[in-house]
Design an enzyme around this catalytic site. Structure first.
Site, PDB file in Angstrom:
ATOM      1  N   ARG A   4     -13.735   9.998  10.866  1.00  0.00           N
ATOM      2  CA  ARG A   4     -12.172  10.537  10.330  1.00  0.00           C
ATOM      3  C   ARG A   4     -11.766  11.458  11.123  1.00  0.00           C
ATOM      4  NH1 ARG A   4     -13.741   6.299   7.987  1.00  0.00           N
ATOM      5  NH2 ARG A   4     -14.847   5.996   5.839  1.00  0.00           N
ATOM      6  N   HIS A  47      -7.626   2.712  12.425  1.00  0.00           N
ATOM      7  CA  HIS A  47      -8.828   2.630  11.462  1.00  0.00           C
ATOM      8  C   HIS A  47      -9.642   1.202  11.597  1.00  0.00           C
ATOM      9  CE1 HIS A  47     -10.615   4.874   8.464  1.00  0.00           C
ATOM     10  NE2 HIS A  47     -11.781   3.894   8.573  1.00  0.00           N
TER      11      HIS A  47
END
Ligand code: NDP
Length: 308
Positions: free
Chosen positions: A223, A271
């Protein structure tokens, strides 16, 4: 009794088709068409609505549509309702592809060649044999282990680091904070596949970069908040890091003009390393629902005290 889906709507339409085929007795609703809220027993969401507890009085299970749950405010999900993350095989398969691509790209100096091409420079770089490029993976969960399994084919010396001890054939495993420096000292290519928790936020920082072999490279598929941006840019500037492939940033998307966009030694993807595959995800969700009805253990159940 129905299932409510609240995530990407294009893929939601595919979920609806698979649900209609495989569980026609279980009505499937796409947010915001929730129908009678008291009918909703199962919620599949990237981010659930804030007032989940009052909105759906008969809710029994909440699924994260992704493998991570850090985007959830778990305090909004009543504790008697299990929170389940996606353990469907499509996520692992696409992640394995991405990690393999990234490790090979860094191993074979792809970032240099992209930069050279922009300058119309034709210059070879000496090839380092895979046997001499050590790859270290942080986080030996479903995705870290799957990635390591595939990387074995290239004969990189493989290392792994995890909270609790692991034994993986062909991988030298380290566990816990005390073992981190020894692991890092050998990781020529470091792959972060950790969940985002209070313990792991900011783990990719100056101290960590200083412990890597000089000129190591980084793949962050965990992340964005794992990475301390200023420390990372300083490590690239000083040569402590030679390059990085980042699939996750903080925030997402990155704002215009952010230093990562144009940095010659950073390759960015939006992402996009892996994606929940509706076909296999629907099978997984139906299997978890069936187990729940039988009162069995639920694969992928999130431990709320650990945060993953
Ligand atoms: P898992 O929960 O299966 O694995 C996480 C692993 O990390 C576990 O082995 C766990 O150890 C370890 N871990 C947790 N905290 C620490 C810590 N403080 N120190 C060391 N190790 C720790 O998760 P997945 O493999 O399914 O996914 C990992 C992460 O990948 C997700 O949380 C998400 O952030 C990211 N992801 C990114 C995607 C993308 O597209 N970029 C897509 C999917 C996931 P233990 O065995 O002790 O529990």
């Amino acid at each position: 009794m129905s299932v409510l889906y609240k995530a990407n709507m294009v893929r939601g339409a595919e979920w609806a088709t698979f649900f209609a085929e495989r569980a026609p007795e279980l009505p499937f609703r796409l947010w915001p068409d929730i129908g009678d809220p008291s009918e909703i027993r199962y919620l599949v969401a990237w981010v659930p609505p804030d007032d989940i507890a009052t909105m759906f009085p008969n809710l029994e299970l909440v699924f994260s549509v992704g493998a991570g749950v850090d985007q959830f405010d778990a305090t909004k999900v009543p504790t008697h309702i299990p929170l389940v993350r996606m353990l469907e095989p499509g996520i692992a398969e696409t992640m394995v592809e991405y990690v393999t691509m990234s490790v090979l790209a860094l191993h074979r100096d792809l970032l240099h060649f992209i930069a050279q091409q922009k300058e119309q420079v034709w210059r070879e770089i000496r090839i380092t044999p895979a046997k001499r490029r050590r790859v270290g993976v942080m986080g030996l969960g479903q995705l870290g282990q799957a990635a390591l399994e595939r990387l074995k084919a290239f004969e990189f010396p493989l290392l792994g680091w995890n909270r609790s001890p692991r034994e993986i054939k062909g991988v030298t495993c380290y566990a816990g904070a005390d073992a981190l420096p020894e692991f890092l000292a050998q990781a020529d290519i470091l792959v972060c596949l950790l969940p985002l928790t209070d313990e792991t936020r900011g783990i990719l920082n100056a101290d960590l970069f200083a412990r890597l072999p000089r000129g190591a490279s980084l793949v962050n598929v965990g992340r964005g908040p794992h990475l301390v941006e200023a420390d990372f840019l300083a490590a690239l500037d000083s040569g402590a890091l030679s390059g990085a492939i980042l699939d996750v940033t903080d925030p997402e998307p990155l704002p215009a003009g952010h230093p990562f966009w144009g940095h010659p030694r950073i390759l960015l993807t939006p992402h996009n390393a892996s994606m929940t595959t509706p076909d296999t995800a629907v099978d997984y969700v139906l299997d978890v629902i069936a187990r729940h009805r039988r009162g069995e253990e639920l694969p992928g159940r999130v431990d709320r005290t650990r945060g993953y």
